[in-house]
Design a protein around this motif. Sequence first.
Motif, PDB file in Angstrom:
ATOM      1  N   MET A  41     -10.445  -7.128  -8.000  1.00 19.07           N
ATOM      2  CA  MET A  41     -10.609  -7.158  -6.574  1.00 19.07           C
ATOM      3  C   MET A  41     -10.733  -5.556  -6.127  1.00 19.07           C
ATOM      4  SD  MET A  41     -10.784  -8.613  -3.579  1.00 19.07           S
ATOM      5  CE  MET A  41      -9.866 -10.284  -3.609  1.00 19.07           C
ATOM      6  N   ASP A  42     -10.335  -4.765  -6.646  1.00 20.24           N
ATOM      7  CA  ASP A  42     -10.229  -3.307  -6.634  1.00 20.24           C
ATOM      8  C   ASP A  42     -11.811  -2.888  -6.991  1.00 20.24           C
ATOM      9  OD1 ASP A  42      -7.666  -2.857  -5.537  1.00 20.24           O
ATOM     10  OD2 ASP A  42      -6.837  -3.001  -7.762  1.00 20.24           O
TER      11      ASP A  42
ATOM     12  N   VAL B 276      -0.221 -11.510  -4.995  1.00 23.25           N
ATOM     13  CA  VAL B 276      -0.830 -10.319  -5.073  1.00 23.25           C
ATOM     14  C   VAL B 276       0.227  -9.365  -5.567  1.00 23.25           C
ATOM     15  CG1 VAL B 276      -1.858  -8.287  -3.892  1.00 23.25           C
ATOM     16  CG2 VAL B 276      -2.232 -10.756  -3.147  1.00 23.25           C
ATOM     17  N   PHE B 303      -9.702 -13.704   1.482  1.00 21.73           N
ATOM     18  CA  PHE B 303      -9.019 -13.199   0.248  1.00 21.73           C
ATOM     19  C   PHE B 303      -8.966 -11.669   0.055  1.00 21.73           C
ATOM     20  CE2 PHE B 303      -9.443 -13.315  -4.762  1.00 21.73           C
ATOM     21  CZ  PHE B 303      -7.859 -13.192  -4.913  1.00 21.73           C
ATOM     22  N   ARG B 304     -10.290 -10.950   0.273  1.00 22.80           N
ATOM     23  CA  ARG B 304     -10.486  -9.927   0.108  1.00 22.80           C
ATOM     24  C   ARG B 304      -9.378  -9.285   1.191  1.00 22.80           C
ATOM     25  NH1 ARG B 304     -13.934  -5.573   0.495  1.00 22.80           N
ATOM     26  NH2 ARG B 304     -15.002  -6.464   2.356  1.00 22.80           N
ATOM     27  N   VAL B 307      -5.715  -9.309   0.254  1.00 25.12           N
ATOM     28  CA  VAL B 307      -5.272  -8.484  -0.824  1.00 25.12           C
ATOM     29  C   VAL B 307      -5.313  -6.837  -0.248  1.00 25.12           C
ATOM     30  CG1 VAL B 307      -5.895  -7.406  -3.228  1.00 25.12           C
ATOM     31  CG2 VAL B 307      -6.172  -9.933  -2.584  1.00 25.12           C
ATOM     32  N   THR B 308      -6.294  -6.482   0.320  1.00 24.73           N
ATOM     33  CA  THR B 308      -6.347  -5.261   1.102  1.00 24.73           C
ATOM     34  C   THR B 308      -5.111  -4.852   1.860  1.00 24.73           C
ATOM     35  OG1 THR B 308      -8.649  -5.270   0.723  1.00 24.73           O
ATOM     36  CG2 THR B 308      -7.900  -3.614   2.153  1.00 24.73           C
ATOM     37  N   ALA B 310      -2.377  -6.684   1.950  1.00 24.72           N
ATOM     38  CA  ALA B 310      -0.803  -6.752   1.336  1.00 24.72           C
ATOM     39  C   ALA B 310      -0.885  -5.307   0.550  1.00 24.72           C
ATOM     40  CB  ALA B 310      -1.193  -7.931   0.184  1.00 24.72           C
ATOM     41  N   ARG B 311      -1.698  -4.704   0.025  1.00 24.26           N
ATOM     42  CA  ARG B 311      -1.654  -3.703  -0.678  1.00 24.26           C
ATOM     43  C   ARG B 311      -1.238  -2.385   0.100  1.00 24.26           C
ATOM     44  NH1 ARG B 311      -5.248  -4.977  -5.989  1.00 24.26           N
ATOM     45  NH2 ARG B 311      -3.651  -6.195  -6.943  1.00 24.26           N
ATOM     46  N   THR B 328      -0.974 -18.265  -8.715  1.00 19.39           N
ATOM     47  CA  THR B 328      -0.761 -16.843  -9.411  1.00 19.39           C
ATOM     48  C   THR B 328      -1.648 -16.842 -10.562  1.00 19.39           C
ATOM     49  OG1 THR B 328       0.829 -15.489 -10.523  1.00 19.39           O
ATOM     50  CG2 THR B 328       1.201 -17.948 -10.947  1.00 19.39           C
TER      51      THR B 328
END
Lengths: 81, 405
Positions: A41-42, B276, B303-304, B307-308, B310-311, B328
């Motif tokens: 993803m990164d 994540v 989804f993208r 995740v972004t 979440a981080r 998972t």
Amino acid sequence: MKREELAAKLLSLVTGIAPDVDPATVIPGINFRDQFDFDSMDTLNFAIELHREFGVEVPEAEYSRLASLDKCVAYLSDKVR
Amino acid sequence: MLSEFRLPALGADMDEGTVVQWNVAPGDAVTRGQVVVVVETDKGAIDVEIFEDGVVREIVVAPGTKVPVGTVLARLETQAPSTAPTLAPAPVGTGPGEGPGVSPVLVPESGVERAGERASAARPRISPAARVRARELGVDVGSLAGSGPGGAITIEDVQKAGPAPRPSRDKAGEGARESAGAGERAGGMREAIAAAMSRSKREIPHYYLSLSTDVTAAVEWLAARNASVPVTERLLFAALLIKAVALSCVDFKGFSGFYREGRYEESPLVHVGVAVAIRGGGLVAPAIMDTAQKPLPVLMEDFRQLVTRARAGRLRASELAAPSIILTSLGEAAVDAVFPIIQPPQVAIVGAGAVGPRPWVVDGRVEPRQVIALSLAADHRVTDGRLGAQFLARIAERVAAPDRL
């Protein structure tokens, strides 16, 4: 673009994608994945940022050439004006 | 009538949070789904949405105060007795949040979600690590312009604004994996994970299944598709897995839902949570809402973003509380298979190992094929291995035919 300038720009793109990474700790010769768990993803986000920033479209098949800061600079230096 | 707005439980493993910032003041009108308060938790800063329309009468908990789940945060004046909104089943907590005092958590409709988006746009987005560094350096985050995704304030932004010199190169090399605040957040998150997983292993009789499947066609389909679209529209293999799990949950009952007080209840909509990993340790599993109905490009973008956020520590309360099943994927870690632990009150979790070339028998001959090992941990109080096997086989079939996802 000068090599140092490009490296600095790329580093800020990487830490933009991974805001929890301290840019001062990034080691240019070591893969992002091994340094701070850069995942697929990164990498996708990085490719999107490279497109936005430089207009460079990196094919999926060439993602391995973006694996570390040094590799990125080598790969992009002739693509970025 | 006067209504109480309480700190909702955010899954099984959160029992307290610190109010960081109110986006509303007494007298303000609020609409259901609006993000009204930001709460710092072990899972990062969480945008908490209000679950009914009304006018704020009183802010009860001031910023900087740490309170348990279920605490009244604010009071608001509402119209008639609130008609039952679309609510996610309130998660059962292990801590003080358990019981009737817990506010229901909202599952936003796409429209109201936008209202929250606007409300949160006015204040700084900042990662937990950067927030901690800002505190250390005495930097006012409100005065910074973020350079991260969506204008998020990064550690670099904070350091540029701060007076302290950067760490030296030598010191930096040793601590490559340590970023400021990551340890602090990881510590709290570790405790939260420990509590939830211990409870799961104590209470849930897990059964485990695994199934290796040939996904060569899917890998080739994905590569061809990604080569023909702009970089912004590329899909990850994980997006195929998420959709396959969601559709299989529609096909088979007993995997997407909640087990509470001795009873299983199927979730009306499938909300697949995605595990994540957080750099510096720990993980969160926020949901992609109504996953089964989303076309792949929409699902991928959600989804993208998820995740972004979440981080960066920018999740919403509803996303943390909603998952009806979790996926998972440990493919990045290059393991063959995962044997995951169910997150209560859910009843199933699907695992995915790495996709890679393996010897595979095709028409009586051994050939190198792209293979993935899928696994399922499910709750034996709700389903048996035979149904689990059918469910897992359906996921495998669906992943193998991505053009129908």
